[in-house]
Design a protein around this motif. Structure first.
Motif, PDB file in Angstrom:
ATOM      1  N   LEU A   1       9.919   0.860   6.845  1.00  0.00           N
ATOM      2  CA  LEU A   1       9.403   0.053   5.726  1.00  0.00           C
ATOM      3  C   LEU A   1       8.295   0.803   4.999  1.00  0.00           C
ATOM      4  O   LEU A   1       8.204   0.764   3.773  1.00  0.00           O
ATOM      5  CB  LEU A   1       8.887  -1.293   6.255  1.00  0.00           C
ATOM      6  CG  LEU A   1       9.988  -2.298   6.617  1.00  0.00           C
ATOM      7  CD1 LEU A   1       9.405  -3.445   7.414  1.00  0.00           C
ATOM      8  CD2 LEU A   1      10.682  -2.820   5.376  1.00  0.00           C
TER       9      LEU A   1
ATOM     10  N   LYS B   1       9.790   3.370   2.920  1.00  0.00           N
ATOM     11  CA  LYS B   1      10.430   2.725   1.772  1.00  0.00           C
ATOM     12  C   LYS B   1       9.407   2.420   0.689  1.00  0.00           C
ATOM     13  O   LYS B   1       9.634   2.663  -0.503  1.00  0.00           O
ATOM     14  CB  LYS B   1      11.117   1.430   2.227  1.00  0.00           C
ATOM     15  CG  LYS B   1      11.910   0.727   1.137  1.00  0.00           C
ATOM     16  CD  LYS B   1      12.578  -0.511   1.716  1.00  0.00           C
ATOM     17  CE  LYS B   1      13.401  -1.234   0.650  1.00  0.00           C
ATOM     18  NZ  LYS B   1      14.037  -2.449   1.174  1.00  0.00           N
ATOM     19  N   ALA B   2       8.251   1.902   1.114  1.00  0.00           N
ATOM     20  CA  ALA B   2       7.195   1.556   0.155  1.00  0.00           C
ATOM     21  C   ALA B   2       6.650   2.801  -0.525  1.00  0.00           C
ATOM     22  O   ALA B   2       6.423   2.824  -1.733  1.00  0.00           O
ATOM     23  CB  ALA B   2       6.064   0.806   0.882  1.00  0.00           C
TER      24      ALA B   2
ATOM     25  N   LEU C   1       9.133   4.163  -2.982  1.00  0.00           N
ATOM     26  CA  LEU C   1       9.157   3.364  -4.205  1.00  0.00           C
ATOM     27  C   LEU C   1       8.021   3.790  -5.127  1.00  0.00           C
ATOM     28  O   LEU C   1       8.225   4.020  -6.320  1.00  0.00           O
ATOM     29  CB  LEU C   1       9.013   1.873  -3.864  1.00  0.00           C
ATOM     30  CG  LEU C   1       8.844   0.925  -5.055  1.00  0.00           C
ATOM     31  CD1 LEU C   1      10.089   0.967  -5.935  1.00  0.00           C
ATOM     32  CD2 LEU C   1       8.584  -0.492  -4.585  1.00  0.00           C
TER      33      LEU C   1
ATOM     34  N   LYS D   1      10.680  -6.826  -7.139  1.00  0.00           N
ATOM     35  CA  LYS D   1      11.163  -5.946  -6.070  1.00  0.00           C
ATOM     36  C   LYS D   1       9.996  -5.467  -5.214  1.00  0.00           C
ATOM     37  O   LYS D   1      10.081  -5.435  -3.979  1.00  0.00           O
ATOM     38  CB  LYS D   1      11.875  -4.737  -6.693  1.00  0.00           C
ATOM     39  CG  LYS D   1      12.394  -3.709  -5.690  1.00  0.00           C
ATOM     40  CD  LYS D   1      13.559  -4.271  -4.903  1.00  0.00           C
ATOM     41  CE  LYS D   1      14.324  -3.149  -4.155  1.00  0.00           C
ATOM     42  NZ  LYS D   1      13.489  -2.374  -3.251  1.00  0.00           N
TER      43      LYS D   1
ATOM     44  N   SER E   1       8.863  -8.305  -3.058  1.00  0.00           N
ATOM     45  CA  SER E   1       9.828  -8.527  -1.977  1.00  0.00           C
ATOM     46  C   SER E   1       9.668  -7.478  -0.880  1.00  0.00           C
ATOM     47  O   SER E   1       9.686  -7.794   0.317  1.00  0.00           O
ATOM     48  CB  SER E   1      11.255  -8.492  -2.549  1.00  0.00           C
ATOM     49  OG  SER E   1      12.205  -8.607  -1.521  1.00  0.00           O
ATOM     50  N   ASP E   2       9.512  -6.229  -1.277  1.00  0.00           N
ATOM     51  CA  ASP E   2       9.339  -5.141  -0.306  1.00  0.00           C
ATOM     52  C   ASP E   2       8.047  -5.331   0.496  1.00  0.00           C
ATOM     53  O   ASP E   2       8.004  -5.057   1.700  1.00  0.00           O
ATOM     54  CB  ASP E   2       9.299  -3.792  -1.022  1.00  0.00           C
ATOM     55  CG  ASP E   2      10.682  -3.340  -1.476  1.00  0.00           C
ATOM     56  OD1 ASP E   2      11.674  -3.937  -1.026  1.00  0.00           O
ATOM     57  OD2 ASP E   2      10.761  -2.398  -2.292  1.00  0.00           O
ATOM     58  N   TYR E   3       7.001  -5.803  -0.177  1.00  0.00           N
ATOM     59  CA  TYR E   3       5.732  -6.035   0.505  1.00  0.00           C
ATOM     60  C   TYR E   3       5.870  -7.129   1.559  1.00  0.00           C
ATOM     61  O   TYR E   3       5.388  -6.985   2.693  1.00  0.00           O
ATOM     62  CB  TYR E   3       4.644  -6.426  -0.504  1.00  0.00           C
ATOM     63  CG  TYR E   3       3.417  -7.022   0.141  1.00  0.00           C
ATOM     64  CD1 TYR E   3       2.596  -6.247   0.971  1.00  0.00           C
ATOM     65  CD2 TYR E   3       3.079  -8.361  -0.045  1.00  0.00           C
ATOM     66  CE1 TYR E   3       1.477  -6.790   1.586  1.00  0.00           C
ATOM     67  CE2 TYR E   3       1.965  -8.915   0.563  1.00  0.00           C
ATOM     68  CZ  TYR E   3       1.161  -8.127   1.379  1.00  0.00           C
ATOM     69  OH  TYR E   3       0.057  -8.664   1.994  1.00  0.00           O
TER      70      TYR E   3
ATOM     71  N   ALA F   1       7.715  -5.756   4.508  1.00  0.00           N
ATOM     72  CA  ALA F   1       6.883  -4.820   5.271  1.00  0.00           C
ATOM     73  C   ALA F   1       5.841  -5.571   6.090  1.00  0.00           C
ATOM     74  O   ALA F   1       5.603  -5.251   7.259  1.00  0.00           O
ATOM     75  CB  ALA F   1       6.197  -3.834   4.328  1.00  0.00           C
TER      76      ALA F   1
ATOM     77  N   GLN G   1       1.998  -1.773  -1.615  1.00  0.00           N
ATOM     78  CA  GLN G   1       2.191  -2.717  -2.720  1.00  0.00           C
ATOM     79  C   GLN G   1       1.256  -2.393  -3.891  1.00  0.00           C
ATOM     80  O   GLN G   1       1.686  -2.384  -5.055  1.00  0.00           O
ATOM     81  CB  GLN G   1       1.931  -4.144  -2.241  1.00  0.00           C
ATOM     82  CG  GLN G   1       2.144  -5.193  -3.342  1.00  0.00           C
ATOM     83  CD  GLN G   1       1.572  -6.561  -2.972  1.00  0.00           C
ATOM     84  OE1 GLN G   1       0.548  -6.637  -2.293  1.00  0.00           O
ATOM     85  NE2 GLN G   1       2.232  -7.612  -3.409  1.00  0.00           N
TER      86      GLN G   1
END
Length: 204
Positions: A5, A8-9, A12, A38, A41-43, A46, A69
């Motif tokens: 995660l 991923k962050a 991004l 998005k 959502s990712d935050y 995570a 984030q």
């Protein structure tokens, strides 16, 4: 899971940063809003992954999620509205995010090792922010000299030089604080010599 995660962050944020130029030309309000959603959502994903952790590992995980984030949002803003200020804010967000994580990691240490770790984290943040400010001031100075007159160019060069000088001073002070902290475990003549070297190196 946490590492995936975090990666991923970070990916991004980096992708947003590298595509800033292209996105500035093509990003619509709809795309901007979609990107915001998005990132949110990712935050949440995570942060949710941090729930299975405990103690300082959980604190580090949360710091990484929050930092990711903030960086992603700042990079998105710099892409959607590319200005000297938004690019500066994106760099500051990255410095603060890195500091937040590094500072949490210091909690795994104790005594002087922890003190040095905290000072080093702060020094890294100070360095990154100083460089960001110098870059912003230099860009601003150059833009005011766009008329290309000799006087304007001279003034811009002076402002840029002053900005770099200020940045260097901030970084030297931060590194001096680290060096002094490393002298703390020593005593007597050894500590005095350590402090003297730190002071000389910093030009104090």
């Amino acid at each position: 899971m946490m590492n995936k995660l975090n990666i991923k962050a970070i990916a991004l944020a980096v992708s947003l940063g590298f595509s800033a130029g292209a996105m500035a030309q093509t990003m619509s309000k709809t795309d901007y809003t979609a990107s915001q959603n998005k990132i949110s959502s990712d935050y949440k994903a995570a942060k949710a992954a941090c729930a299975s952790l405990s103690a300082n590992a959980k604190d580090i995980c949360v710091a990484e999620a929050k930092g990711g984030q903030k960086v992603a949002n700042a990079e998105l803003e710099a892409s959607y509205k590319p200005t000297t200020k938004t690019r500066y804010q994106a760099r500051v967000a990255k410095a603060e995010a890195d500091y937040g994580v590094a500072n949490e990691k210091c909690d795994d240490l104790a005594g002087n090792a922890k003190d040095v770790c905290v000072k080093e984290a702060k020094a890294a943040q100070t360095t990154a922010k100083a460089d960001a400010k110098a870059q912003m001031k230099t860009t601003a100075a150059n833009s005011t000299a766009s008329e290309k007159t000799t006087d304007a160019r001279s003034k811009a060069n002076t402002q840029a030089a002053d900005a770099r000088k200020d940045a260097t001073a901030d970084k030297v002070d931060a590194q001096y604080a680290v060096a002094k902290e490393k002298c703390d475990p020593k005593a007597g003549a050894a500590k005095d010599d350590c402090l003297a070297q730190a002071k000389a190196h910093a030009g104090k």
